[in-house]
Design a protein around this motif. Structure first.
Motif, PDB file in Angstrom:
ATOM      1  N   UNK A  61      -1.306   3.282 -15.369  1.00 17.92           N
ATOM      2  CA  UNK A  61      -2.239   2.929 -14.301  1.00 17.92           C
ATOM      3  C   UNK A  61      -1.566   2.219 -13.136  1.00 17.92           C
ATOM      4  N   UNK A  62      -1.911   2.670 -11.896  1.00 17.85           N
ATOM      5  CA  UNK A  62      -1.387   1.965 -10.718  1.00 17.85           C
ATOM      6  C   UNK A  62      -2.179   0.690 -10.493  1.00 17.85           C
ATOM      7  N   UNK A  63      -1.607  -0.217  -9.754  1.00 22.97           N
ATOM      8  CA  UNK A  63      -2.336  -1.430  -9.400  1.00 22.97           C
ATOM      9  C   UNK A  63      -3.364  -1.065  -8.330  1.00 22.97           C
ATOM     10  N   UNK A  64      -4.578  -1.588  -8.500  1.00 20.24           N
ATOM     11  CA  UNK A  64      -5.664  -1.291  -7.567  1.00 20.24           C
ATOM     12  C   UNK A  64      -5.253  -1.601  -6.127  1.00 20.24           C
ATOM     13  N   UNK A  65      -4.514  -2.695  -5.953  1.00 22.11           N
ATOM     14  CA  UNK A  65      -4.076  -3.103  -4.616  1.00 22.11           C
ATOM     15  C   UNK A  65      -3.146  -2.078  -3.982  1.00 22.11           C
ATOM     16  N   UNK A  66      -2.253  -1.483  -4.802  1.00 23.06           N
ATOM     17  CA  UNK A  66      -1.313  -0.477  -4.283  1.00 23.06           C
ATOM     18  C   UNK A  66      -2.058   0.781  -3.836  1.00 23.06           C
ATOM     19  N   UNK A  67      -3.074   1.175  -4.635  1.00 24.34           N
ATOM     20  CA  UNK A  67      -3.888   2.346  -4.280  1.00 24.34           C
ATOM     21  C   UNK A  67      -4.593   2.085  -2.955  1.00 24.34           C
ATOM     22  N   UNK A  68      -5.210   0.931  -2.862  1.00 20.05           N
ATOM     23  CA  UNK A  68      -5.963   0.543  -1.662  1.00 20.05           C
ATOM     24  C   UNK A  68      -5.074   0.529  -0.423  1.00 20.05           C
ATOM     25  N   UNK A  69      -3.889  -0.056  -0.558  1.00 23.30           N
ATOM     26  CA  UNK A  69      -2.955  -0.157   0.570  1.00 23.30           C
ATOM     27  C   UNK A  69      -2.539   1.223   1.061  1.00 23.30           C
ATOM     28  N   UNK A  70      -2.239   2.113   0.127  1.00 26.34           N
ATOM     29  CA  UNK A  70      -1.799   3.448   0.507  1.00 26.34           C
ATOM     30  C   UNK A  70      -2.915   4.222   1.215  1.00 26.34           C
ATOM     31  N   UNK A  71      -4.105   4.199   0.624  1.00 22.61           N
ATOM     32  CA  UNK A  71      -5.214   4.989   1.174  1.00 22.61           C
ATOM     33  C   UNK A  71      -5.703   4.491   2.527  1.00 22.61           C
ATOM     34  N   UNK A  72      -5.365   3.229   2.842  1.00 21.66           N
ATOM     35  CA  UNK A  72      -5.779   2.666   4.138  1.00 21.66           C
ATOM     36  C   UNK A  72      -4.646   2.679   5.166  1.00 21.66           C
ATOM     37  N   UNK A  73      -3.526   3.278   4.804  1.00 22.45           N
ATOM     38  CA  UNK A  73      -2.356   3.339   5.679  1.00 22.45           C
ATOM     39  C   UNK A  73      -2.720   4.070   6.975  1.00 22.45           C
ATOM     40  N   UNK A  74      -2.500   3.424   8.136  1.00 21.18           N
ATOM     41  CA  UNK A  74      -2.867   4.062   9.422  1.00 21.18           C
ATOM     42  C   UNK A  74      -2.275   5.461   9.597  1.00 21.18           C
ATOM     43  N   UNK A  75      -1.022   5.663   9.145  1.00 19.00           N
ATOM     44  CA  UNK A  75      -0.372   6.973   9.340  1.00 19.00           C
ATOM     45  C   UNK A  75      -0.969   8.061   8.460  1.00 19.00           C
ATOM     46  N   UNK A  76      -1.843   7.684   7.512  1.00 18.52           N
ATOM     47  CA  UNK A  76      -2.501   8.665   6.642  1.00 18.52           C
ATOM     48  C   UNK A  76      -3.944   8.939   7.096  1.00 18.52           C
ATOM     49  N   UNK A  77      -4.304   8.369   8.264  1.00 15.26           N
ATOM     50  CA  UNK A  77      -5.673   8.550   8.766  1.00 15.26           C
ATOM     51  C   UNK A  77      -5.706   9.626   9.853  1.00 15.26           C
ATOM     52  N   UNK A  78      -6.850  10.264   9.990  1.00 18.21           N
ATOM     53  CA  UNK A  78      -7.076  11.253  11.051  1.00 18.21           C
ATOM     54  C   UNK A  78      -8.541  11.169  11.469  1.00 18.21           C
ATOM     55  N   UNK A  79      -8.754  10.945  12.732  1.00 16.57           N
ATOM     56  CA  UNK A  79     -10.135  10.796  13.238  1.00 16.57           C
ATOM     57  C   UNK A  79     -10.901   9.723  12.468  1.00 16.57           C
ATOM     58  N   UNK A  80     -10.206   8.619  12.177  1.00 11.02           N
ATOM     59  CA  UNK A  80     -10.850   7.485  11.529  1.00 11.02           C
ATOM     60  C   UNK A  80     -11.095   7.632  10.041  1.00 11.02           C
ATOM     61  N   UNK A  81     -10.612   8.743   9.445  1.00 11.31           N
ATOM     62  CA  UNK A  81     -10.787   8.959   8.005  1.00 11.31           C
ATOM     63  C   UNK A  81      -9.457   9.318   7.343  1.00 11.31           C
ATOM     64  N   UNK A  82      -9.431   9.161   6.017  1.00  8.92           N
ATOM     65  CA  UNK A  82      -8.226   9.508   5.274  1.00  8.92           C
ATOM     66  C   UNK A  82      -7.955  11.003   5.430  1.00  8.92           C
ATOM     67  N   UNK A  83      -6.716  11.338   5.765  1.00  6.27           N
ATOM     68  CA  UNK A  83      -6.304  12.730   5.921  1.00  6.27           C
ATOM     69  C   UNK A  83      -5.904  13.275   4.534  1.00  6.27           C
ATOM     70  N   UNK A  84      -6.809  13.991   3.920  1.00  5.66           N
ATOM     71  CA  UNK A  84      -6.590  14.447   2.535  1.00  5.66           C
ATOM     72  C   UNK A  84      -5.452  15.464   2.413  1.00  5.66           C
ATOM     73  N   UNK A  85      -5.306  16.302   3.433  1.00  2.01           N
ATOM     74  CA  UNK A  85      -4.237  17.302   3.410  1.00  2.01           C
ATOM     75  C   UNK A  85      -2.874  16.609   3.403  1.00  2.01           C
ATOM     76  N   UNK A  86      -2.792  15.537   4.184  1.00  2.00           N
ATOM     77  CA  UNK A  86      -1.561  14.755   4.261  1.00  2.00           C
ATOM     78  C   UNK A  86      -1.300  14.049   2.926  1.00  2.00           C
ATOM     79  N   UNK A  87      -2.355  13.482   2.364  1.00  2.00           N
ATOM     80  CA  UNK A  87      -2.218  12.804   1.071  1.00  2.00           C
ATOM     81  C   UNK A  87      -1.772  13.798  -0.003  1.00  2.00           C
TER      82      UNK A  87
END
Length: 591
Positions: A352-378
């Motif tokens: 299991x990953x640490x919840x904080x690490x998951x949160x940090x990654x998913x909120x990374x500005x470079x992984x966002x597109x139009x204000x939402x998580x860019x799933x294709x990039x992820x």
């Protein structure tokens, strides 16, 4: 190594320290280029005498083509790991043992099995080796059954030589015999997995397990069930009968009054090689509210959890709950399963990953597109990090902001896709390595990166990591790949197809293939023919002259216009071609 300037600075430093010790044995040993093998043998035993080392390394039976056989020395080193220096005579006796010879030469595969059994146990007695290898129950068609010996070797890995009588008793156990009286090898394989490196099991323990009522189905042993047990107990030794019984009768593992085998397989995956989980822990997890859907266990969700925890042991119910309720994993008030699937891929077999690490990654500005998580990039990041554990957010950010990955001020997704393909399951590449690859002179066209060329390279290197810059350069400048003074891209495409996911080919092998007589027409390479051969050999590597000739003969292609003839069978990923296969075909079977 020191005299040739080879080895790391640490190695040189250590050798220099050894040479400064005023002891001739220490100084002599430190100068040997086989110091690693010698070190393994003498681990914790102090320095060997220089004369003993010299006598061993000059032993005629350890030589090959006039030089010391390092592979053979490695087997000897494994046997004697931490046991001190062996007598040259004992080594010689073992290597010349008649039962270890094949076609007048030492049988290295056989020695490897012996080496596995005796790893760190010291030299076996020649008589014990001889007795085991000549055991009647280990023979098949008058010869030693190597597959059977391999199972015995796995059980006794690093445990020393088993008694011939114990081996004989196990192999003749009624529960291990098929109806025709022959040994059931599949069953032995399960036993071998359980006992890997644990030493020889007692015949009575094996018998008791195989006759356990709960492991029976329709009056016979349920092999699928045993396979799940075997996976959990891999290298753990035999489970207690009571523990098996308790687990398989657990109410939460039942469905319609019977054991739910699919559910057990998921539990088995989580506990692979970790032994049996506590019944209470299984019960708590399976009843977890966040794992339920419409009042029933959500098996798809459990599968993602199982993937994350494969081989890591049973997760704490609280950790599972925390992850599944993480705000950044929710969508429209519910768990986002597609997102969890990406997380599951990254953490496959890593726990299991640490919840904080998951949160940090998913909120990374470079992984966002139009204000939402860019799933294709992820998804690209997930592919790169498959089974490698959670990446650091900073490393992801650095990669996605790399100038060489940008186009018109934005991330070039097509380029990232090629990088992702090469690095699938390899972990995040270093920014410098990405930069070096993308700026290779041979990959440029009209002052810019040639994406089509990179795509061919990416196909070959799928899940293999980055190729060496020098290898790319050598291949792309190969005279046989040129046409009218430029790289023939169509030709490279055929090479790329054959080598798809197989790694970078050696320039010499490419040259040999393109110059095969059977691929020539009117004194030149027949490109159309190569293209068809490439279709057959997609992802199978390069064929040799004999195979190419037989393919052409079998499908009647010589001097003909080439039709679309490749069927699903020949294009199958699981299909492996060889000369014998083509010899067995008639033209009608293919066309």
């Amino acid at each position: 190594m020191l005299l040739k300037g080879e080895g790391s600075s640490i190695t040189k430093k250590n050798i220099n320290e050894f040479l400064n010790i005023e002891d001739p044995d220490v100084q002599a040993t430190a100068c040997y280029p086989f110091i690693t093998s010698i070190s393994s043998i003498c681990n914790g035993k102090g320095f060997p005498k220089a004369a003993d080392v010299d006598a061993l390394l000059k032993l005629p039976s350890l030589q090959k083509d006039g030089q010391l056989d390092r592979q053979l020395l490695s087997s000897i080193s494994s046997i004697c790991n931490g046991k001190g220096f062996p007598k040259a005579g004992d080594v010689d006796t073992l290597l010349k043992l008649p039962s270890l010879q094949k076609d007048g030469q030492l049988d290295r595969q056989l020695l490897s099995s012996i080496s596995s059994i005796c790893n760190g146990k010291g030299f076996p007695k020649a008589g014990d080796v001889d007795r085991l290898l000549k055991l009647p129950s280990l023979q098949k068609d008058g010869q030693l059954d190597r597959q059977l010996l391999s199972s015995i070797s796995s059980i006794c890995n690093s445990k020393g030589f088993p008694k011939a009588g114990d081996v004989d008793t196990l192999l003749k156990l009624p529960g291990l015999l098929q109806k025709d009286g022959q040994l059931d090898r599949q069953l032995l394989s399960s036993i071998s997995s359980i006992c890997n490196g644990k030493g020889f099991p007692k015949a009575g323990d094996v018998d008791t397990l195989l006759k356990l009522p709960i492991l029976q189905k329709d009056g016979q042993l349920d092999r699928k069930l045993l396979s799940s047990i075997s996976s959990m107990m891999s290298s753990r030794g035999f489970p207690k009968v009571g523990d098996v019984d308790t687990l398989l009768k657990l109410p939460s593992l039942q469905k319609n009054g019977q054991l739910d085998r699919q559910l057990l397989r998921l539990i088995s995956s989580v506990c692979h090689g970790k032994g049996f989980p506590k019944a209470g822990d299984v019960d708590t997890l399976l009843k977890l509210t966040s794992l339920q859907k419409d009042g029933q266990l959500d098996r798809l969700l459990l599968r993602s959890i199982s993937s994350i925890c494969h081989g890591k042991g049973f997760p704490k119910a609280g950790d599972v709950n925390t992850l599944l309720k993480l705000p950044s994993l929710q969508k429209d008030g519910q768990l986002d399963r597609q997102l969890l699937s990406s997380i599951s891929s990254i953490c496959n077999g890593k726990g299991f990953p640490k919840a904080g690490d998951v949160d940090t990654l998913l909120k990374l500005p470079s992984l966002q597109k139009d204000g939402q998580l860019d799933r294709q990039l992820l998804s690209s990041i997930s592919s790169i990090c498959n089974g490698k554990g959670f990446p650091k957010a900073g490393d992801v950010d650095t990669l996605l902001k790399l100038p060489s990955l940008q186009k018109d001020g934005q991330l070039d997704r097509q380029l990232l896709s090629s990088i992702s393909s090469m690095m699938s399951s390899q972990g995040l590449p270093k920014a410098g390595d990405v930069n070096t690859l993308l700026k290779l002179p041979g990959l440029q066209k009209d002052g810019q990166l040639d994406r089509q060329l990179l795509s061919s390279i990416s196909s070959m290197m799928k899940s293999r990591g980055f190729p060496k810059a020098g290898d790319v350069d050598t291949l792309l400048k190969l005279p046989s790949l040129q046409k009218d003074g430029q790289l023939d891209r169509k030709l490279l495409s055929s090479i790329s197809s054959m080598m798809s996911s197989r790694g970078f080919p050696k320039a010499g092998d490419v040259d040999t293939l393109l110059k095969l007589p059977s691929l020539q027409k009117d004194g030149r390479l027949d490109r159309q023919l190569l293209s068809s051969i490439s279709s057959i050999c997609h992802g199978k590597g390069f064929p040799n002259e004999k195979l190419v000739s037989r393919i052409i003969e079998s499908i009647g292609l010589k001097n003909l216009e080439l039709p679309e003839y490749i069927d699903e069978f020949l294009s199958s990923e699981n299909f492996d071609f060889d000369e014998n296969f083509w010899d067995s075909l008639s033209i009608d079977e293919i066309l």
